[in-house]
Design a protein around this motif. Structure first.
Motif, PDB file in Angstrom:
ATOM      1  N   ALA A  21      64.206  23.024  19.366  1.00 32.08           N
ATOM      2  CA  ALA A  21      62.776  22.797  19.638  1.00 32.08           C
ATOM      3  C   ALA A  21      62.663  21.597  20.578  1.00 32.08           C
ATOM      4  O   ALA A  21      63.122  20.508  20.239  1.00 32.08           O
ATOM      5  CB  ALA A  21      62.020  22.533  18.349  1.00 32.08           C
ATOM      6  N   GLU A  22      62.065  21.794  21.731  1.00 34.59           N
ATOM      7  CA  GLU A  22      61.942  20.676  22.666  1.00 34.59           C
ATOM      8  C   GLU A  22      60.787  19.749  22.290  1.00 34.59           C
ATOM      9  O   GLU A  22      60.746  18.591  22.702  1.00 34.59           O
ATOM     10  CB  GLU A  22      61.773  21.189  24.102  1.00 34.59           C
ATOM     11  N   ARG A  23      59.868  20.253  21.451  1.00 41.14           N
ATOM     12  CA  ARG A  23      58.789  19.410  20.927  1.00 41.14           C
ATOM     13  C   ARG A  23      58.159  20.113  19.729  1.00 41.14           C
ATOM     14  O   ARG A  23      58.364  21.309  19.513  1.00 41.14           O
ATOM     15  CB  ARG A  23      57.736  19.114  21.990  1.00 41.14           C
ATOM     16  N   TRP A  24      57.387  19.345  18.948  1.00 43.33           N
ATOM     17  CA  TRP A  24      56.700  19.902  17.778  1.00 43.33           C
ATOM     18  C   TRP A  24      55.452  19.088  17.502  1.00 43.33           C
ATOM     19  O   TRP A  24      55.311  17.956  17.957  1.00 43.33           O
ATOM     20  CB  TRP A  24      57.610  19.920  16.546  1.00 43.33           C
ATOM     21  N   GLU A  25      54.529  19.690  16.767  1.00 45.31           N
ATOM     22  CA  GLU A  25      53.288  19.016  16.389  1.00 45.31           C
ATOM     23  C   GLU A  25      53.026  19.195  14.901  1.00 45.31           C
ATOM     24  O   GLU A  25      53.407  20.206  14.320  1.00 45.31           O
ATOM     25  CB  GLU A  25      52.089  19.584  17.154  1.00 45.31           C
ATOM     26  N   ILE A  26      52.366  18.200  14.324  1.00 49.11           N
ATOM     27  CA  ILE A  26      51.878  18.261  12.945  1.00 49.11           C
ATOM     28  C   ILE A  26      50.364  18.366  13.016  1.00 49.11           C
ATOM     29  O   ILE A  26      49.713  17.570  13.700  1.00 49.11           O
ATOM     30  CB  ILE A  26      52.285  17.005  12.148  1.00 49.11           C
ATOM     31  N   SER A  27      49.792  19.347  12.339  1.00 49.41           N
ATOM     32  CA  SER A  27      48.338  19.523  12.377  1.00 49.41           C
ATOM     33  C   SER A  27      47.636  18.334  11.725  1.00 49.41           C
ATOM     34  O   SER A  27      48.215  17.596  10.920  1.00 49.41           O
ATOM     35  CB  SER A  27      47.947  20.816  11.656  1.00 49.41           C
ATOM     36  N   ASP A  28      46.374  18.142  12.075  1.00 49.32           N
ATOM     37  CA  ASP A  28      45.608  17.011  11.559  1.00 49.32           C
ATOM     38  C   ASP A  28      45.508  17.027  10.036  1.00 49.32           C
ATOM     39  O   ASP A  28      45.425  15.973   9.398  1.00 49.32           O
ATOM     40  CB  ASP A  28      44.202  16.996  12.173  1.00 49.32           C
ATOM     41  N   ASP A  29      45.490  18.221   9.457  1.00 48.49           N
ATOM     42  CA  ASP A  29      45.385  18.307   7.996  1.00 48.49           C
ATOM     43  C   ASP A  29      46.745  18.253   7.308  1.00 48.49           C
ATOM     44  O   ASP A  29      46.831  18.394   6.085  1.00 48.49           O
ATOM     45  CB  ASP A  29      44.633  19.573   7.580  1.00 48.49           C
ATOM     46  N   HIS A  30      47.814  18.039   8.089  1.00 46.99           N
ATOM     47  CA  HIS A  30      49.178  17.893   7.557  1.00 46.99           C
ATOM     48  C   HIS A  30      49.688  19.156   6.863  1.00 46.99           C
ATOM     49  O   HIS A  30      50.618  19.088   6.063  1.00 46.99           O
ATOM     50  CB  HIS A  30      49.271  16.701   6.597  1.00 46.99           C
ATOM     51  N   LYS A  31      49.112  20.304   7.190  1.00 46.24           N
ATOM     52  CA  LYS A  31      49.504  21.542   6.521  1.00 46.24           C
ATOM     53  C   LYS A  31      50.362  22.460   7.388  1.00 46.24           C
ATOM     54  O   LYS A  31      50.970  23.405   6.870  1.00 46.24           O
ATOM     55  CB  LYS A  31      48.257  22.310   6.067  1.00 46.24           C
TER      56      LYS A  31
END
Length: 537
Positions: free
Chosen positions: A83-93
């Motif tokens: 994975a060259e990048r990843w994100e965590i949603s605002d609600d942490h879910k």
């Protein structure tokens, strides 16, 4: 995938295996290959869904890739891989991973999101030992296809099955042997009777890592060759040969004279004996597990916090770490690994016989009592037990040492039929307090019939609703400062309540390296990668 061994490589393998025979001439390993001596007796399967243990992790880390990895030099940092990048949603879910393009498996197949989700789902569907971590996060064979899915060929979404700290899941993806990504097409070619390729993967590999598996002979040798099309660029060495070697003195002799490049699993006395040699260097690799003294609070005397506190005062922490633990461990009196931001400084426990005698008298044991210490009959466990036996006796506690195999010692712990155990355990490689606290302290149901044997807190019968609540609250707390404060509260309360598992030392593995080997960085998660290792000659 195992490739046929060319005649040249087969001849090289034969020559490599001949190294180490009695000779007065100092040999040097070939400049373009790495020769590693290590024990393979616990290496039973290469299947990432079934492969437990540190040894197989180091093998598979060079045959497979993960979505992300811990930086070997700074394990608190997570580094992109597949994975060259990843994100965590605002609600942490929700975790969203964006895959790099152009990644090829050893078969020539191109990596897609389908390979990623199938690899992770496979762990839950096979439900082998490595599924336990994912089940603790709420994933199951029934929900995993919904929770781990691909939205297109380059995007993977993991929707958390229950509230937890997403950083804990990211660390698992970066360290767990179950998180290696397989070539779905290649594996399914070899699937039989619904095993999802399990039988074939026991002795074969289907990865995208910097090396290709050429041969594995159980309890003998592993041969890997460089994967020229590796997405991160070819490895600096052409080949890696891993040899099964269980005799410490043989490892010592061979690495010192240059017949081995890397020696793992050497005993502390042999490592010490090499300390003055200019032919080798050593590297201490810190693990996440802790050596400890565990008390069963099912036993009436240890149910009394005053007696537990007396035992805590009868452990010679400094003496054990100074004399017994060099090359095995580093002083740690907290139930979480060294270096974590949430970890408080050691509380400063020390051997104090007079305090212990006073506490025992207050608890109704002025003359002490008789008990047993169960322990593995190998260093450093037996040495810790011998020290403990001696210091307990100074306060009148007569402890008989009972040695046994791992099955016998930890089996009695899982069955809650012990008095004292000298053991080792913890949360492993995840750089997160919850990993250790869940393993060593958390006990949500103290009934025998609950059979929560994966929780070492349950094994000791130590039950604290207050500590359980702090663990649960801290795990899901999104505010990092509040979470930090909760973990500090936990440690202070654990000291006050005198937890039944008393950490002594944090595990280290000392690797011995021939002096001309450059670029070897032992990984705390045992996922040491050889891609950038080379020799200066």
């Amino acid at each position: 995938m195992i490739k046929p061994i060319p005649h040249l490589v087969a001849g090289l393998l034969a020559a490599t295996l001949a190294l180490g025979s009695a000779t007065a001439v100092q040999a040097k390993t070939p400049a373009d290959q790495l020769i590693v001596g290590m024990s393979m007796i616990n290496l039973l399967s290469l299947d990432p869904a079934a492969a437990t243990g540190l040894d197989v992790s180091e093998v598979n880390a060079n045959l497979y890739d993960m979505l992300l990895v811990q930086d070997a030099a700074a394990p608190d940092n997570l580094v992109p891989a597949l994975a060259e990048r990843w994100e965590i949603s605002d609600d942490h879910k929700t975790l969203t991973f964006h895959l790099r393009s152009g990644v090829k498996f050893h078969s020539g197949n191109e990596l897609t999101a389908e390979d990623v989700i199938w690899s992770l789902q496979r762990v839950l569907k096979l439900n082998l030992a490595l599924a336990s971590t994912w089940k603790a996060y709420g994933f199951s064979a029934d929900n995993v296809e919904q929770q781990i899915r691909a939205t297109d060929d380059r995007t993977v979404v993991i929707e958390l099955a229950r509230p937890t700290d997403p950083m804990l899941v990211l660390n698992t993806l970066a360290t767990s042997p179950s998180a290696f990504i397989l070539d779905k097409q290649e594996v399914l070619k070899h699937a039989k009777n619904g095993d999802m390729g399990g039988a074939w993967l026991t002795t074969n590999a289907a990865g995208s890592g910097p090396f290709v598996l050429n041969a594995w002979r159980a309890n003998d040798v592993i041969l890997m060759t460089r994967f020229e099309d590796y997405w991160g660029g070819p490895a600096k060495l052409k080949r890696v040969v891993m040899r099964n070697m269980t005799e410490s003195q043989s490892l010592r002799l061979m690495v010192e004279r240059g017949d081995l490049d890397i020696a793992r699993g050497m005993s502390a006395p042999d490592i010490t004996a090499l300390s003055s040699s200019d032919q080798v260097k050593t590297q201490a690799v810190q693990r996440g597990t802790l050596y400890y003294v565990a008390l069963s609070t099912k036993q009436p005397m240890f149910a009394d916090a005053r007696v537990r506190k007396a035992v805590r005062s009868l452990i010679d922490y400094q003496g054990i770490n100074d004399v017994v633990m060099p090359h095995y461990g580093t002083l740690n009196q907290r139930p979480m690994p060294l270096g974590l931001p949430a970890r408080l400084d050691d509380p400063g426990y020390r051997l104090n016989v007079e305090e212990a005698k006073k506490l025992l008298a207050e608890a109704g044991y002025p003359d002490g009592f008789q008990t047993t210490i169960r322990v593995l009959a190998e260093p450093p466990f037996i040495n810790i037990a011998s020290s403990l036996q001696s210091t307990l006796a100074q306060a009148g506690i007569k402890a008989r040492i009972v040695t046994g195999t791992g099955t016998q010692v930890y089996g009695s712990m899982r069955e809650r039929t012990f008095d004292i155990i000298v053991g080792r355990g913890g949360g492993g490689a995840e750089r997160h307090p919850h990993s250790s606290l869940r393993t060593l302290v958390y006990n949500p149901d103290n009934r025998d019939e609950a059979k929560l044997s994966n929780f070492q807190g349950w094994r000791t019968s130590f039950y604290s609703p207050e500590l359980n609540a702090l663990i649960e609250k801290a795990e899901v707390e999104p505010d990092k400062q509040v979470q930090l404060d909760l973990y500090h509260q936990f440690q202070n309360l654990y000291d006050e309540q005198v937890g039944a598992i008393m950490p002594i030392s944090q595990m280290t593995d000392t690797v011995v390296i021939y002096h001309d080997v450059v670029g070897y960085i032992g990984h705390s998660a045992a996922t040491t990668r050889y891609k950038d290792v080379h020799k200066e000659r």
